[in-house]
Design a protein around this motif. Sequence first.
Motif: not given
Length: 530
Positions: A365-380, A421-424, A438-447
Amino acid sequence: MDSAPSLETVLVALNALYRNPDTTGKEKASVWLGELQKSVYAWQISDQLLQLNQDIESCYFAAQTMRTKIQYAFHELPAASHQSLRDSLLNHATRISEETPPVIETQLCLAVADLSLQMATWKDPVPELIQKFGQNPQQWNFLLELLTVLPEEINSRSLRLGANRRAEITDELVKASPMMLQLLIAVLETKREDVRVGAKVFRCLSSWLTANAVPQENIIGTPLVAALFQVMMDRESPSNIHEAVTDCLCSALYIVEDLDKNGALAQELFQGVMALPDAYHLSVAYEDMDKTVNYCRIFTEMAESFLEVIVNTPNTGFGDLRTLELLLMCVGHHQYEVADITFNFWYRLSEALYQRNAQPLNETFKPYIQRLIVALCCQCQFDSDHEGIAESTDEFVDFRSRVSELIKDVVFITDSSCCFIQMFENLKNQSADASWDTSEAALFIMCAVAKNILPDDNEIVPQVLNAVLQLPESTHIALRYTSILLVGELSDWIEKHPEFLGELTSCTSLLVVISWSSRICSCILKYIIN
């Protein structure tokens, strides 16, 4: 109320309530009519008003009173009166036509339904009702409404039916379901162009499915199931029918979670849902948000129903991981409200995987969760023209908070450090002209995952801190604010690396100091004292 008022007195009060412009008169009439509804005389008065059928207001008052009395004061009537009350109600119902105001029709439907549920001597009411009202197309609206509310009222708290009575009623509905389904098929075929009737048909079916009153052998292969998916695949389907079908499909998908009992129906629904992505994309292309939401609800309901199979036997049978692709497709929608619908499934998936604690399964399930997180980053991402720091009462801020909680729940599947690491890396790879959001959203996910970073990381976190501490004053305040929050979330790491405290003390902005966690402030004070 000591004695029964005359019908004329009641009509005068109703006229004062609905037509008298005098406020004082309206209030007095309302109080008096309320007392009448509480009295035992309300039974006879409401029956007389329905027989008189003088105007909309008096008929509505009578129907609503009758329904309320049956619901809350059925004990007032001796058992010998039950039969006559039933006959009187059904007689009133026969006079309902397509011109009858819906509010009156609904109250009479509820009155008849509640009576049938509480009148234990009325055996098998559904076949009798279908026989009485199903022959006249003019009364189909009433019959469909009645058959819709009857299963819904079984669990009404007002009726307080016992468990044995509820079970008895449900058994009667199951026995009557073939006759009910034949009625729905006949109505749908006869009134194919009538949007209102079509919506009523699907709402009725949904009500019976929710009550677990339709065995799968009675519905699979019927024109009803085919009609459901025909509506969902037709871009021109009216919105009210589209929504009614969505509710119906969600009800059906909910009950097929019991695959041992409903495996054949589950297969038919699975094949139908898997044919809907093109229709979903059309709804997105035509910016039909309501229909887009409907498709997402269906995809999510199916995923939740098959969750156990998805986890136990991924990519086999109902565990087909294309179901996750449907959800990720929705998470990628440009409106965050669509992604939000899927969240409960991801929570449940993470809980199931956490309980199994099997790394090979997590890897699936790891690839699906990775894609989920990337998609959520865009949503944020905030709108690029957003100014200032968003208010805590803002709906989008609330959504971002739910995203943060979701990521904290699922990130163990993909590993917090990998996510960080992926977000950074995404931040470092952004072009020079990339907007701040876009930078703010990535930092938000890192938080969301920063507290899980191990203190022995000496490569990524120092780069992140250096980048944050070197943000120029001209940086958008929302980006600076999220950067400060990230520093606070890294307090455990910073405590193990005091060499960074010197750089932190140079950030003397009051905003920075207040926003950092108490542990950071404590570390800084120790550093200054020493």
